[in-house]
Design a protein around this motif. Structure first.
Motif, PDB file in Angstrom:
ATOM      1  N   ARG B 141       0.798  -1.197  -0.146  1.00 25.82           N
ATOM      2  CA  ARG B 141       0.005   0.006   0.042  1.00 25.82           C
ATOM      3  C   ARG B 141       0.809   1.241  -0.028  1.00 25.82           C
ATOM      4  N   VAL B 142       2.041   1.088   0.061  1.00 26.77           N
ATOM      5  CA  VAL B 142       2.962   2.259   0.210  1.00 26.77           C
ATOM      6  C   VAL B 142       3.263   2.815  -1.327  1.00 26.77           C
ATOM      7  N   LEU B 143       2.546   3.931  -1.783  1.00 28.12           N
ATOM      8  CA  LEU B 143       2.771   4.361  -3.007  1.00 28.12           C
ATOM      9  C   LEU B 143       3.854   4.875  -3.312  1.00 28.12           C
ATOM     10  N   GLY B 144       4.731   5.495  -2.511  1.00 29.72           N
ATOM     11  CA  GLY B 144       6.229   5.824  -2.904  1.00 29.72           C
ATOM     12  C   GLY B 144       6.721   6.587  -1.724  1.00 29.72           C
ATOM     13  N   VAL B 145       8.124   6.664  -1.683  1.00 27.33           N
ATOM     14  CA  VAL B 145       8.839   7.410  -1.030  1.00 27.33           C
ATOM     15  C   VAL B 145       9.267   8.561  -1.427  1.00 27.33           C
ATOM     16  N   GLY B 146       9.151   9.895  -0.766  1.00 23.39           N
ATOM     17  CA  GLY B 146      10.011  10.942  -1.363  1.00 23.39           C
ATOM     18  C   GLY B 146      10.854  11.283  -0.407  1.00 23.39           C
ATOM     19  N   VAL B 147      12.215  11.639  -0.883  1.00 21.57           N
ATOM     20  CA  VAL B 147      13.176  11.871  -0.174  1.00 21.57           C
ATOM     21  C   VAL B 147      14.027  13.149  -0.296  1.00 21.57           C
ATOM     22  N   SER B 148      14.021  14.063   0.750  1.00 22.91           N
ATOM     23  CA  SER B 148      14.826  15.297   0.433  1.00 22.91           C
ATOM     24  C   SER B 148      16.178  15.232   1.032  1.00 22.91           C
ATOM     25  N   VAL B 149      17.177  15.544   0.232  1.00 25.10           N
ATOM     26  CA  VAL B 149      18.479  15.424   0.632  1.00 25.10           C
ATOM     27  C   VAL B 149      19.002  16.834   0.432  1.00 25.10           C
ATOM     28  N   PRO B 150      19.910  17.615   1.578  1.00 21.24           N
ATOM     29  CA  PRO B 150      20.165  18.815   1.283  1.00 21.24           C
ATOM     30  C   PRO B 150      21.379  19.056  -0.283  1.00 21.24           C
ATOM     31  N   GLY B 151      21.333  20.392  -0.503  1.00 20.01           N
ATOM     32  CA  GLY B 151      22.119  20.435  -1.654  1.00 20.01           C
ATOM     33  C   GLY B 151      21.515  20.230  -3.016  1.00 20.01           C
ATOM     34  N   ALA B 156      16.920  13.256 -12.329  1.00 21.69           N
ATOM     35  CA  ALA B 156      16.946  12.473 -13.389  1.00 21.69           C
ATOM     36  C   ALA B 156      17.686  11.010 -12.958  1.00 21.69           C
ATOM     37  N   THR B 157      19.002  11.440 -12.341  1.00 24.08           N
ATOM     38  CA  THR B 157      19.816  10.178 -12.325  1.00 24.08           C
ATOM     39  C   THR B 157      19.830  10.010 -10.699  1.00 24.08           C
ATOM     40  N   GLY B 158      19.238  10.442 -10.068  1.00 25.03           N
ATOM     41  CA  GLY B 158      19.082  10.272  -8.513  1.00 25.03           C
ATOM     42  C   GLY B 158      20.628  10.448  -7.793  1.00 25.03           C
ATOM     43  N   ILE B 159      21.213  11.172  -8.214  1.00 26.04           N
ATOM     44  CA  ILE B 159      22.714  11.643  -7.722  1.00 26.04           C
ATOM     45  C   ILE B 159      22.648  12.804  -6.893  1.00 26.04           C
ATOM     46  N   SER B 160      23.093  13.026  -5.684  1.00 24.65           N
ATOM     47  CA  SER B 160      23.489  14.105  -4.773  1.00 24.65           C
ATOM     48  C   SER B 160      24.572  14.542  -5.323  1.00 24.65           C
ATOM     49  N   GLU B 161      24.417  15.620  -6.361  1.00 25.64           N
ATOM     50  CA  GLU B 161      25.672  16.327  -6.944  1.00 25.64           C
ATOM     51  C   GLU B 161      26.531  17.003  -5.886  1.00 25.64           C
ATOM     52  N   TYR B 162      26.036  17.628  -5.041  1.00 25.55           N
ATOM     53  CA  TYR B 162      26.961  18.553  -3.908  1.00 25.55           C
ATOM     54  C   TYR B 162      25.889  18.730  -2.742  1.00 25.55           C
ATOM     55  N   ALA B 163      26.416  18.324  -1.695  1.00 22.58           N
ATOM     56  CA  ALA B 163      25.865  18.592  -0.280  1.00 22.58           C
ATOM     57  C   ALA B 163      26.839  19.218   0.431  1.00 22.58           C
ATOM     58  N   PRO B 164      26.797  20.566   0.383  1.00 24.00           N
ATOM     59  CA  PRO B 164      28.146  21.355   1.172  1.00 24.00           C
ATOM     60  C   PRO B 164      28.612  21.028   2.235  1.00 24.00           C
ATOM     61  N   ASN B 165      27.399  20.950   3.179  1.00 20.82           N
ATOM     62  CA  ASN B 165      27.875  20.734   4.571  1.00 20.82           C
ATOM     63  C   ASN B 165      28.608  19.516   5.025  1.00 20.82           C
ATOM     64  N   TRP B 166      28.229  18.397   3.828  1.00 18.38           N
ATOM     65  CA  TRP B 166      28.936  17.216   4.335  1.00 18.38           C
ATOM     66  C   TRP B 166      30.061  16.873   3.313  1.00 18.38           C
ATOM     67  N   ASP B 167      30.071  17.936   2.220  1.00 19.08           N
ATOM     68  CA  ASP B 167      31.349  17.849   1.324  1.00 19.08           C
ATOM     69  C   ASP B 167      31.068  16.457   0.582  1.00 19.08           C
ATOM     70  N   TRP B 168      29.880  16.081   0.292  1.00 21.18           N
ATOM     71  CA  TRP B 168      29.259  15.057  -0.606  1.00 21.18           C
ATOM     72  C   TRP B 168      29.581  15.772  -2.113  1.00 21.18           C
ATOM     73  N   HIS B 169      30.071  14.754  -2.815  1.00 20.19           N
ATOM     74  CA  HIS B 169      30.288  15.167  -4.354  1.00 20.19           C
ATOM     75  C   HIS B 169      29.625  13.918  -5.146  1.00 20.19           C
ATOM     76  N   ASP B 170      28.910  14.082  -5.976  1.00 19.98           N
ATOM     77  CA  ASP B 170      28.430  13.079  -7.007  1.00 19.98           C
ATOM     78  C   ASP B 170      28.109  11.650  -6.179  1.00 19.98           C
ATOM     79  N   ASN B 189      15.354  18.100  -3.032  1.00 28.56           N
ATOM     80  CA  ASN B 189      16.050  18.768  -2.173  1.00 28.56           C
ATOM     81  C   ASN B 189      14.992  19.521  -1.225  1.00 28.56           C
ATOM     82  N   PRO B 190      15.386  19.951   0.007  1.00 27.65           N
ATOM     83  CA  PRO B 190      14.358  20.492   1.052  1.00 27.65           C
ATOM     84  C   PRO B 190      13.675  21.868   0.542  1.00 27.65           C
TER      85      PRO B 190
END
Lengths: 415, 415
Positions: B141-151, B156-170, B189-190
């Motif tokens: 019955r779960v139609l979907g999960v929306g996910v918000s990630v900073p940055g 289209a690709t589902g990639i977090s390209e840049y999350a500055p506070n964690w220094d995540w890249h791609d 994103n939020p």
């Protein structure tokens, strides 16, 4: 949503005419392919444009084996449009045919101390009279006059609410103009005129998201967002010149400190020059045009002061334009108006580097920064386009639909 | 233009469901009146929503003398939606019914040093499992999960390209999540989650032009322009946190100097406090939440340091939000996220005064500045709404239309 459907109908009408202006003669089939509209929709819109005599049937072309296809072309002589660019130092007026070719132009200087509304309106009236006479056309053929005036404009009431460089407050400009000009009038500001010109004829053609940065005495941004002109809720969006880049910085005539405009508007550039080299021969006090011209010449001869002033100015522009890139994530940033045109590609090259130092990589990678490709005054062209759009909106009215445009157009007997 | 017509169809579908969620039960006639759509269009859209079991027929009401009118209501139990708010210091997950009532929630702290993608994904997976178990619903019955990630996020690709506070890249976040979560996933994103939440359920309902200012560890703006969410050309619009208000000011982790975020994000507020009173007991080094909580309590007791820090922060916010008012000319600016919620109305009152000192009168007069009225986490709600929108977009696909959404949704057998 009714409003939205009608907006789309109007946008489609613009799109079909834009396409015909860009490529005449053309067939309904080609128009459908170019715009993505159905052939039936194109046929209806072409019919409306034929009724308005904005376009005309010009024969047939063979289609491989099928029925010959009817061709249409813009009816250049089907009417005239006038664009008025009221700026702080000049009034430019141009008269266009329906293909937006310039048939006549007139220019009046607005000298310091000549900025009373009646004086400015006098310049406009004289120049409008001049272009009609020069072009030798009957007044009845003028479909409308688009007027761009700096600052914040209420299109519905025709009032210039605030023109900061002249300290105009609530000037009933449309009423004043109507005393002298008997054609339908469409009032807006140079930010929106420049954006519309780039959308119809310039670097924003076919771009859904574009920012047109106006660099003149005042500065601001015309916003094309999601395929349309973004006006905001009270037609005052785009006041980029009055965003803060230096908190507690230079005092701006708007009352705020550190506005972008105080560093990159023509008077701001003069101040950058004065701070760097108070006695520079490049500086023509009280004459913005002469000073910007001198800077442009100085760059060509590698004058170190000119190079440094342009680089300093580009540094402020870099921060301010990076703000636009990070906020709007546009496909293109177009640098327009007379300061951009005068300083030209050397300025743009400096600006590109400076923006890249400030903007985030993702939106920066999606954006190009270019000089307006429009060879004439884009604000005149955009203002004339407002008059063309006004004439196109009248189609819906003639079909008995409710009038929704906020533009006040006064149809009066031609003078 | 085909794309636009389809966009309108989707927007109309959202609008009808929004209206049904806001006011159940309701009739097709009432929906037509409330949305401005034709009765025929409403009937078609209601039929689609009935097919999807998102709404249900709930009987009839008498219409004065006429035929009884069929009533529909949101089918709250017709499915579940999950919203995930990944923030710098926590992961919030909420499970909603189709009326967007919260049925279960889970929270995990993200401590400093726990910010590797795999660690964060572990928190998300644990919390998603927890809410499904708590709610006692079948996975199907779960139609979907929306996910918000900073940055900055590539939907289209589902990639977090840049999350500055964690220094995540791609970071291939969607791939990592898919290893643990078998429901359709929608990543964004939020800024956009907050804007969508305000549009569907909060202060931006019925507003065509709204700016949702997210005040958390990072800061940014969700943009509702011309009636829709403005994403920009590469889904990175709204990076207000990285616009410059102090040229050559504080160094930002983005590499620029003087970004808004360095003065008004939670770490920036902590720095404002440290600069004012280095040994203040309000300051909890390394703990943003505790420090902002202490400031909120300090304001209630008129602690002079707390008052001064909030006023200093409001001064920066005033300049930065005035930039948004001058650029976008919105009807409303909504202050959202945890810093805004914690500092509350006293902050908003200071901000209103500060914005008025910087903004131009015309756009300022058209704008109100309010705190988000959403009592729960607006980003969770907005993320769940993305999942709802994803499910609604599937209608068009089922009717054989070309898939145009950029959202990557993975339909997998429920766990």
């Amino acid at each position: 949503m009714k409003r939205t459907s009608r907006d789309i109908r109007t946008a489609n009408r613009y799109e079909v005419l834009r396409q015909i202006i860009a490529e005449s003669p053309t067939s309904r089939q080609e128009l459908a392919a170019a715009t993505g509209l159905s052939l039936a929709t194109v046929a209806t819109l072409v019919g409306e444009l034929l009724d308005l005599r904005m376009i005309t049937e010009v024969g047939f072309e063979d289609s491989a084996g099928g029925r010959p296809r009817g061709l249409v072309a813009v009816n250049a002589s089907g009417g005239a449009l006038i664009g008025v660019d009221i700026a702080e130092t000049y009034v430019h007026v141009e008269l266009f045919d329906l293909a937006l070719n310039i048939l006549a132009r007139a220019e009046e200087d607005v000298r310091p101390g000549e900025s009373l509304p009646e004086q400015v309106v006098g310049h406009v009236a004289a120049a409008v009279g001049s272009v009609v006479t020069q072009a030798g056309i009957e007044g009845a053929r003028v479909l409308g006059v688009g007027v761009s005036v700096p600052g914040q404009v209420d299109r519905a009431t025709g009032i210039s609410e605030y023109a900061p460089n002249w300290d105009w407050h609530d000037v009933p400009l449309l009423d004043l103009l109507t005393e002298h000009i008997a054609y339908p009038l469409y009032l807006d500001n140079p930010l929106r005129a420049g954006a519309v010109a780039e959308t119809w004829f310039g670097a924003a053609r076919g771009r859904g998201n574009a920012v047109v940065v106006n660099l003149g005495t005042g500065v601001g941004a015309g916003l094309i967002l999601g395929g349309g002109l973004h006006r905001g809720v009270s037609n005052s969006a785009g006041e980029w010149g009055h965003t803060t880049i230096v908190l507690d910085g230079r005092l701006c005539h708007c009352g705020n400190h550190g506005c972008v405009e105080t560093y990159v508007g023509a008077p701001g550039i003069m101040l950058n020059l004065r701070e760097l080299s108070p006695r520079s021969t490049l500086l023509h006090p009280e004459d913005q045009t002469a000073t910007i011209d001198a800077l442009a010449r100085g760059m060509l001869t590698n004058d170190p002061v000119a190079l440094k002033v342009v680089r300093d100015t580009a540094r402020y522009l870099g921060a301010g334009i990076a703000d636009l890139v990070n906020l709007f994530n546009p496909e293109v940033v177009v640098l327009s108006s007379w300061v951009a045109a005068t300083l030209g590609e050397p300025l743009v090259a400096e600006v590109r580097e400076a923006v890249a130092r400030h903007a985030l990589p993702r939106p920066m990678a999606a954006t190009e920064i270019v000089l307006s490709p429009i060879p004439t005054d884009p604000v005149c062209l955009g203002a004339a386009t407002f008059a063309l759009e006004g004439a196109l909106q009248s189609v819906g009215q003639r079909n008995g639909k409710k009038r929704t445009t906020l533009t006040r157009s006064r149809t009066a007997p031609p003078s």
